[in-house]
Design an enzyme around this catalytic site. Structure first.
Site, PDB file in Angstrom:
ATOM      1  CD  GLU A  16      -2.722  -1.263   2.427  1.00 17.29           C
ATOM      2  OE1 GLU A  16      -3.768  -0.625   2.573  1.00 17.29           O
ATOM      3  OE2 GLU A  16      -2.262  -2.013   3.295  1.00 17.29           O
ATOM      4  CB  SER A 151      -5.275  -1.793  -0.667  1.00 18.84           C
ATOM      5  OG  SER A 151      -5.115  -0.675   0.141  1.00 18.84           O
ATOM      6  CE1 TYR A 220      -8.577   1.139  -1.063  1.00 14.25           C
ATOM      7  CE2 TYR A 220      -9.264  -0.938  -2.036  1.00 14.25           C
ATOM      8  CZ  TYR A 220      -9.069  -0.145  -0.929  1.00 14.25           C
ATOM      9  OH  TYR A 220      -9.378  -0.621   0.307  1.00 14.25           O
ATOM     10  NE  ARG A 259     -12.285   2.112   6.867  1.00 15.30           N
ATOM     11  CZ  ARG A 259     -11.436   1.831   5.877  1.00 15.30           C
ATOM     12  NH1 ARG A 259     -10.582   2.708   5.453  1.00 15.30           N
ATOM     13  NH2 ARG A 259     -11.451   0.645   5.307  1.00 15.30           N
ATOM     14  CG  ASP A 261     -13.018  -2.387   6.397  1.00 14.91           C
ATOM     15  OD1 ASP A 261     -13.300  -1.195   6.630  1.00 14.91           O
ATOM     16  OD2 ASP A 261     -12.065  -2.729   5.668  1.00 14.91           O
ATOM     17  CD  GLU A 275      -9.405  -4.975   6.758  1.00 16.34           C
ATOM     18  OE1 GLU A 275      -8.244  -5.260   7.104  1.00 16.34           O
ATOM     19  OE2 GLU A 275      -9.650  -4.237   5.788  1.00 16.34           O
ATOM     20  CG  ASN A 277      -8.810  -1.188   7.795  1.00 20.34           C
ATOM     21  OD1 ASN A 277      -8.131  -1.919   7.099  1.00 20.34           O
ATOM     22  ND2 ASN A 277     -10.141  -1.204   7.740  1.00 20.34           N
ATOM     23  N   GLY A 281      -6.829   4.820   5.496  1.00 17.30           N
ATOM     24  CA  GLY A 281      -6.487   5.842   4.501  1.00 17.30           C
ATOM     25  C   GLY A 281      -6.775   7.248   5.025  1.00 17.30           C
TER      26      GLY A 281
HETATM   27  N1  LIG Z   1     -16.243 -12.699   3.347  1.00 21.33           N
HETATM   28  C1  LIG Z   1     -16.421 -11.729   2.444  1.00 21.33           C
HETATM   29  N2  LIG Z   1     -17.606 -11.629   1.786  1.00 21.33           N
HETATM   30  C2  LIG Z   1     -17.787 -10.672   0.847  1.00 21.33           C
HETATM   31  N3  LIG Z   1     -16.869  -9.770   0.482  1.00 21.33           N
HETATM   32  C3  LIG Z   1     -15.672  -9.823   1.102  1.00 21.33           C
HETATM   33  C4  LIG Z   1     -15.382 -10.795   2.118  1.00 21.33           C
HETATM   34  N4  LIG Z   1     -14.111 -10.596   2.533  1.00 21.33           N
HETATM   35  C5  LIG Z   1     -13.628  -9.551   1.822  1.00 21.33           C
HETATM   36  N5  LIG Z   1     -14.564  -9.086   0.957  1.00 21.33           N
HETATM   37  C6  LIG Z   1     -14.396  -7.956   0.005  1.00 21.33           C
HETATM   38  O1  LIG Z   1     -13.021  -7.659  -0.116  1.00 21.33           O
HETATM   39  C7  LIG Z   1     -12.742  -6.354   0.417  1.00 21.33           C
HETATM   40  C8  LIG Z   1     -11.430  -6.366   1.180  1.00 21.33           C
HETATM   41  O2  LIG Z   1     -11.489  -7.289   2.236  1.00 21.33           O
HETATM   42  P1  LIG Z   1     -10.939  -6.968   3.680  1.00 21.33           P
HETATM   43  O3  LIG Z   1     -11.089  -8.199   4.499  1.00 21.33           O
HETATM   44  O4  LIG Z   1     -11.583  -5.733   4.211  1.00 21.33           O
HETATM   45  O5  LIG Z   1      -9.381  -6.768   3.424  1.00 21.33           O
HETATM   46  P2  LIG Z   1      -8.489  -5.495   3.001  1.00 21.33           P
HETATM   47  O6  LIG Z   1      -9.374  -4.284   3.033  1.00 21.33           O
HETATM   48  O7  LIG Z   1      -7.442  -5.466   4.041  1.00 21.33           O
HETATM   49  O8  LIG Z   1      -7.963  -5.821   1.657  1.00 21.33           O
HETATM   50  C9  LIG Z   1     -13.942  -6.039   1.305  1.00 21.33           C
HETATM   51  O9  LIG Z   1     -14.086  -4.656   1.442  1.00 21.33           O
HETATM   52  C10 LIG Z   1     -15.053  -6.704   0.527  1.00 21.33           C
HETATM   53  O10 LIG Z   1     -15.394  -5.942  -0.618  1.00 21.33           O
HETATM   54 MG   LIG Z   2     -10.821  -3.723   4.358  1.00 22.99          MG
END
Ligand SMILES: Nc1ncnc2c1ncn2[C@@H]1O[C@H](COP(=O)(O)OP(=O)(O)O)[C@@H](O)[C@H]1O
Ligand SMILES: [Mg+2]
Length: 314
Positions: A16, A151, A220, A259, A261, A275, A277, A281
């Site tokens: 990132e 990301s 992004y 933040r 998610d 998760e 953060n 950002g």
């Molecule tokens: N179990 C899930 N079901 C549906 N969408 C998911 C799931 N896990 C991740 N995503 C999608 O992928 C994106 C990134 O996942 P995330 O776990 O927040 O990791 P990061 O933001 O660190 O890359 C989420 O914002 C969502 O759009």
């Molecule tokens: Mg995320």
């Protein structure tokens, strides 16, 4: 706030890096506009001596991802009594690890996206058996993602069994631990939390990817997603989700800001935490600054609040 001497550390060597450079530039500009003396720095072997000789009041961390959001730089700064913004070593180290984060949240009865965790070693030893086990545990479609990236790097949606090996390899290219989660079709929400002893949730942000279907890249790309504040979900659910975000923040030992998610299934009214953060950002149009602006807190004022909260608990 009286004018401070601030080092903004941005860049670093995570996936990132580019987003961090943008966060850092905008943070530096906004702090200068508010009368502070700001120096931008990258992560290099000279960083520590530059920080010590610079005599800064505080280090503003605008790093994202590994080697920045993960407790490593926080540990270095603690060792030398250099104040810095955001979460401490423990929360940073826990939250960079999605699997560990989910274990802690689940042990506090917070809802997390259901799934399983695979190590590269076990997969390499017997790919077919491991794949079979995954599919027995988590029904398709699934999301395959590296444990410690941000990301959406290395994430794949797998709808067909045949796509699983490629998705796992893609994720293992980024981390030796990979999460396979049930794909939750729902609304993407994220909840900024601010504070130390009495943390408070900001309004929930609904994220609408430009592409109507899941297109992680679109999130992004410039103009890639739309933020709606507050999220268009029932008020009772919003309150519950904000409470969950604050509880998550507390059990993960967060300080200052972070933040959380979520994915929210509107049919069953079920939120799932994906998760947390710890260094989200920080460009002017990033999610957390957007939610703060909705509350009437301008970007520069938000940054000063983060600095005050950081100085308060160190
Ligand atoms: N179990 C899930 N079901 C549906 N969408 C998911 C799931 N896990 C991740 N995503 C999608 O992928 C994106 C990134 O996942 P995330 O776990 O927040 O990791 P990061 O933001 O660190 O890359 C989420 O914002 C969502 O759009
Ligand atoms: Mg995320």
């Amino acid at each position: 706030m009286k004018p401070l001497k601030i080092a903004v550390v941005r860049g670093g060597r995570s996936a990132e890096r580019d987003i961090s450079l943008k966060s850092g530039a905008q943070v530096a500009r906004a702090l200068r506009e508010r009368g502070h003396t700001v120096q931008e720095m990258d992560v290099s072997p000279a960083l520590l001596s530059d920080l010590i000789s610079g005599g800064f009041d505080i280090v503003f961390l605008a790093l994202h991802g590994r080697y920045g959001e993960d407790g490593t730089i926080q540990g270095m700064l603690e060792l030398f009594d250099i104040p810095y913004t955001g979460c401490g070593v423990l929360a940073s180290a826990i939250c960079i690890d999605k699997a560990m984060t989910k274990r802690i949240l689940a042990s506090h009865d917070l809802p997390v996206s259901p799934g399983t965790v695979i190590t590269q070693r076990s997969y390499a030893e017997n790919p077919e058996a491991v794949s079979k086990e995954i599919l027995a545990q988590v029904a398709l479609p699934v999301i395959v993602k590296p444990n410690r990236e941000g990301s959406t790097v290395g994430i794949t949606l797998v709808e067909d069994e045949a796509q699983l090996p490629t998705a796992l390899q893609e994720a293992f290219a980024h981390d030796e631990i990979v999460l396979v989660e049930r794909y939750i079709r729902g609304i993407e929400l994220t909840v900024p939390v601010l504070g130390n002893d009495q943390p408070e949730a900001l309004p929930i942000i609904e994220i609408i990817p430009k592409n109507r279907y899941y297109d992680f890249e679109s999130k992004y790309a410039p103009g890639g997603s739309e933020h709606i504040i507050p999220a268009r979900i029932p008020e009772a659910d919003a309150r519950i989700i904000q409470e969950m975000a604050v509880k998550a923040y507390q059990v993960l030992r967060c300080q200052v800001y972070s933040r959380v998610d979520f994915i929210y299934d509107p049919l069953t009214h079920s939120p799932y935490i994906l998760e947390n953060n710890t260094l989200p950002g920080m460009t002017e149009t990033s999610l957390l600054p957007d939610a703060a602006r909705y509350m009437g807190i301008e970007f520069g004022e938000l940054l000063e609040r983060i600095i005050s909260l950081s100085l308060e608990h160190r």
